[in-house]
Design an enzyme around this catalytic site. Structure first.
Site, short mmCIF file in Angstrom:
data_model
loop_
_atom_site.label_atom_id
_atom_site.label_comp_id
_atom_site.label_asym_id
_atom_site.label_seq_id
_atom_site.Cartn_x
_atom_site.Cartn_y
_atom_site.Cartn_z
CG HIS A 189 -1.94 -1.17 1.08
ND1 HIS A 189 -2.96 -1.19 0.15
CD2 HIS A 189 -2.03 -2.35 1.76
CE1 HIS A 189 -3.65 -2.31 0.28
NE2 HIS A 189 -3.10 -3.04 1.25
CB CYS A 241 -4.41 -7.60 4.57
SG CYS A 241 -5.33 -6.34 3.65
#
Length: 286
Positions: free
Chosen positions: A204, A247
């Site tokens: 990210h 995740c």
């Protein structure tokens, strides 16, 4: 808003991490100033990578990066899939407990308190999240806690988020204990784990804006602004900690329990990094 992203992946993130991990040398230190410097570097990284995106727009996640995706998302938000969840959350928030009180008895401002969470409780020496506070209210009034990832906990959280939209994120880190929790969250954000040896930052930050199969990887900046979310993949609304667990599973790492210290500290760090943005949940995501 589309662009080709070219960058030195590892070097940029390593330099940023190094700059953000300096620890205080003694007790008489301004922890908030240290954190504010981190926030400036962190947000600056994304503003440099995506110069066409305004700071406040990062709360929209990937939909701030890609024009076509944003258009589709805007159309979906006209008839939001979480609307019934918000209504159910409102009913649960106001439903009397057996003792005559309700969740509304535990929260000020009519429940519009999203901007108060997460925070570091100096007496308890731990991070308190909104979902944690909801369940603690129930237990304190003789009720059973909600399951922590989805269902009623997400519905109540969605209702509170909906009436708190526009509240500015301004998480404070004033003490050594708070700073220690913040550092634990930061370490978790940057640490590699799992069979794929990946980190939160690896996806990210370094790869944000790139395509992973048919999906665009979201930027870490603004991650915590819009939860809980109704994900098309889930077919229902869920909490931030449910997403954290997903995740971890995706990279072959064993997830921590929802509302564990590890996930609460991570939420604390990530929300601090979004200081200055506004809470805009609940939201819909793929």
């Amino acid at each position: 808003m589309k662009k080709t992203i070219q960058r030195g992946l590892f070097t940029g993130a390593l330099v940023l991490l190094t700059a953000m991990t300096s620890k205080p040398a003694h007790a008489a230190v301004n922890y908030q100033a240290l954190v504010d410097a981190d926030v400036k570097k962190f947000q600056g990284y994304f503003l440099k990578e995506f110069p066409g995106v305004k700071l406040e727009d990062f709360g929209d996640g990937v939909y701030a990066l890609d024009e076509d995706s944003r258009k589709q998302w805007k159309e979906m938000e006209e008839f939001p899939p979480y609307e019934l969840d918000v209504e159910a959350g409102k009913a649960l928030f106001n439903k009397p407990f057996a003792n005559g009180k309700s969740l509304g008895s535990c929260f000020s401002n009519g429940g519009a308190v999203r901007g108060m969470y997460p925070y570091f409780d100096e007496k308890r020496k731990e991070v308190i999240t909104l979902e944690m506070a909801i369940n603690e209210c129930r237990v304190a009034n003789g009720e059973k806690p909600y399951a922590p990832k989805k269902g009623d906990i997400a519905r109540v959280s969605a209702y509170i988020a909906s009436i708190s939209r526009g509240q500015k994120i301004d998480v404070k880190v004033k003490s050594k204990a708070a700073y220690d929790a913040y550092m634990k969250g930061k370490e978790m954000f940057y640490a590699k784990r799992g069979q794929l040896n990946m980190s939160c930052s690896g996806c990210h930050m370094e790869y944000s804006g790139r395509h992973l199969r048919a999906e665009i990887i979201s930027p870490a900046l603004g991650h915590t602004t819009h939860f809980p979310v109704f994900r098309s993949k889930w077919g229902e609304i869920g909490t931030l900690h449910r997403r954290y667990a997903g995740c971890n599973e995706n990279i072959g790492a064993k997830p921590f329990p929802a509302q564990s210290k590890e996930y609460r500290d991570l939420e604390f760090f990530q929300t601090v990094m979004s200081n200055g943005l506004k809470f805009n949940g609940p939201a819909s995501r793929k």
